[in-house]
Design an enzyme around this catalytic site. Structure first.
Site: not given
Ligand code: URA
Ligand code: CA
Length: 434
Positions: A82, A161, A168, A183, A187
């Protein structure tokens, strides 16, 4: 329990308990707590921060807001990857096939573009026929057959999220260590892989602008992953200029194909290989960086990495001929050269604005309902530290709809700073946290 009490407690620098964080997340997802109170709490969190326990509790409350994916029908150790987001960050399209060709297993769920950053799903959808929505059974079958599949989220993964990120994004509360950690890690923990490699971006095109903040974010996420029983490694890497040279969906697929086929060098390849090497080590395929890198070079040189990409495309319904003929991808009506207006060196780039340039050309969305044009974007010809003469091409713009063309060219020119000193070479990989 009342949300107003939690807002006041955090405003005064108090520490929220697990029960209070669960109350906040479940109340927001069930719509018992309105956006305006959550906005206020987010801003209080932004200024007062959350400690590691609160951040871990936040992450777990978010994981528990939706489904958890079970990848146990996929063989081997699944390693996820990620990035915290950037411009021309096409690493997933390179890393996935590289790791698969070297013997690893990658079952990845990716996202769409956010703000100025591009999204892997939008890039993949520029390949004719390719379908990013696959059933769990088919997703498992593809990974078990060719070692890699990249799809959109299946099921109701971390609904907290989806709501929080959108809020946000419009309340100025994205760039906070605890909120990003919650966040990203919610995931990753919900999507079922066994181990996690994170690419934490820092610089003018990243959410965390300074290295110190990015290292703090990386440490927090590695701790949360490890505490949850999933070995996690983070690289902190540069986003002071677009990572690759191509910015835009089909263009980025072309760059990925060139790198997988051994025809293109550069920062995107370097970072992708570093990430792939970490994934292969976490996945237990190799025990040292040197062995992993040797295999990575081998599968690039013998064509296996590019073949895996073709196989994945084919199994997801796409035309795999694109790996031999990128002319099958959508092409723009015109290519316009954008030139330097003075002599000097490229000193810096406002990379966030350079992401917006591609958006203005139609490569991303400024609102949810916008349709992405796969063909448009630009191909960068100069990087930080390069010398330029007046009239040199800085980038080729790939254009269809010309309505924002002038605005995008002027934003691009204002974002590429040309000055007299060459400056010092910027690092590409700042730190590794494990
Ligand atoms: N990527 C994400 O998935 N969440 C964030 O808050 C920032 C970058
Ligand atoms: Ca075919």
């Amino acid at each position: 329990m009342r949300i107003i009490d939690l807002i006041i407690k955090k405003k005064r620098g108090g520490v929220l308990s697990k029960e209070e964080i669960d109350f906040f997340i479940s109340g927001y997802v069930s719509e018992d707590i309105p956006d305006y109170q959550v906005s206020s709490l987010l801003m209080a969190i932004y200024f007062q921060g959350m400690n590691k326990q609160e951040t871990t509790d936040l992450t777990m409350a978010m994981v528990n807001s939706g489904d958890k994916i079970d990848l146990s029908s996929i063989n081997g150790i699944k390693v996820d990857k990620h990035s915290t987001g950037g411009v021309a960050d096409t690493a997933t399209l390179i890393v996935g096939p590289l790791v698969a060709a070297a013997g690893g297993m990658v079952a990845k769920m990716s996202g769409r573009g956010l703000g100025h950053t591009g999204g892997t799903l939008d890039k993949l959808e520029s390949i004719p026929g390719l379908n990013i929505s696959q059933t769990m059974e088919r997703f498992a079958e593809i990974v078990n057959t060719c070692g890699v599949s990249v799809v959109g989220q299946t099921g109701n993964l971390v609904p907290a999220d989806k709501k929080l990120y959108a809020l946000r994004d419009v309340t100025g509360t994205v760039d906070n260590v605890s909120l990003i950690s919650g966040s990203v890690m919610s995931k990753k923990l919900a999507s079922g892989s066994d181990k996690i490699v994170l690419d934490v971006k820092t610089g003018s095109g990243a959410f965390m602008k300074d290295v110190e903040g990015a290292v703090e974010l990386a440490k927090m996420m590695v701790d949360i992953g490890t505490l949850s029983g999933k070995e996690t490694v983070a690289l902190v890497t540069d986003m002071n200029q677009p990572l690759g040279n191509a910015v835009g969906n089909a263009l980025e697929v072309i760059e990925a194909i060139e790198i997988l086929g051994g025809k293109h060098e550069g920062d995107l390849k370097t970072v992708s290989c570093a990430l792939a090497s970490k994934m292969l080590i976490l996945g237990g395929i190799f025990s040292s960086e040197a062995e992993a890198m040797a295999k990575i070079n081998e599968v690039i040189n013998n064509g296996e990495a590019l073949n895996r990409f073709g196989q994945m495309i084919e199994m997801q319904g796409g035309n795999s001929e694109v790996i031999n003929n990128t002319g099958l991808l959508a092409a723009a009506d015109s290519i316009i050269e954008v030139k330097a207006e003075k002599d000097g060196y490229i000193q810096s780039m406002n990379t966030e604005n350079m992401g917006m340039v591609a958006l203005l050309l139609g490569a991303g969305r400024t609102k949810k309902t916008d349709v992405v044009d796969p063909a448009v974007g630009y191909w960068l010809k100069k990087r930080i530290g390069d010398s330029v003469s007046k009239g040199d091409v800085l980038a080729d713009f790939y254009v269809n709809d010309k309505k924002n063309l002038e605005e995008s060219i002027s934003l691009f020119k204002n974002s590429v700073i040309i000055g007299n000193n060459q400056g010092k070479k910027i690092d590409l990989i700042y730190d590794t946290i494990s």
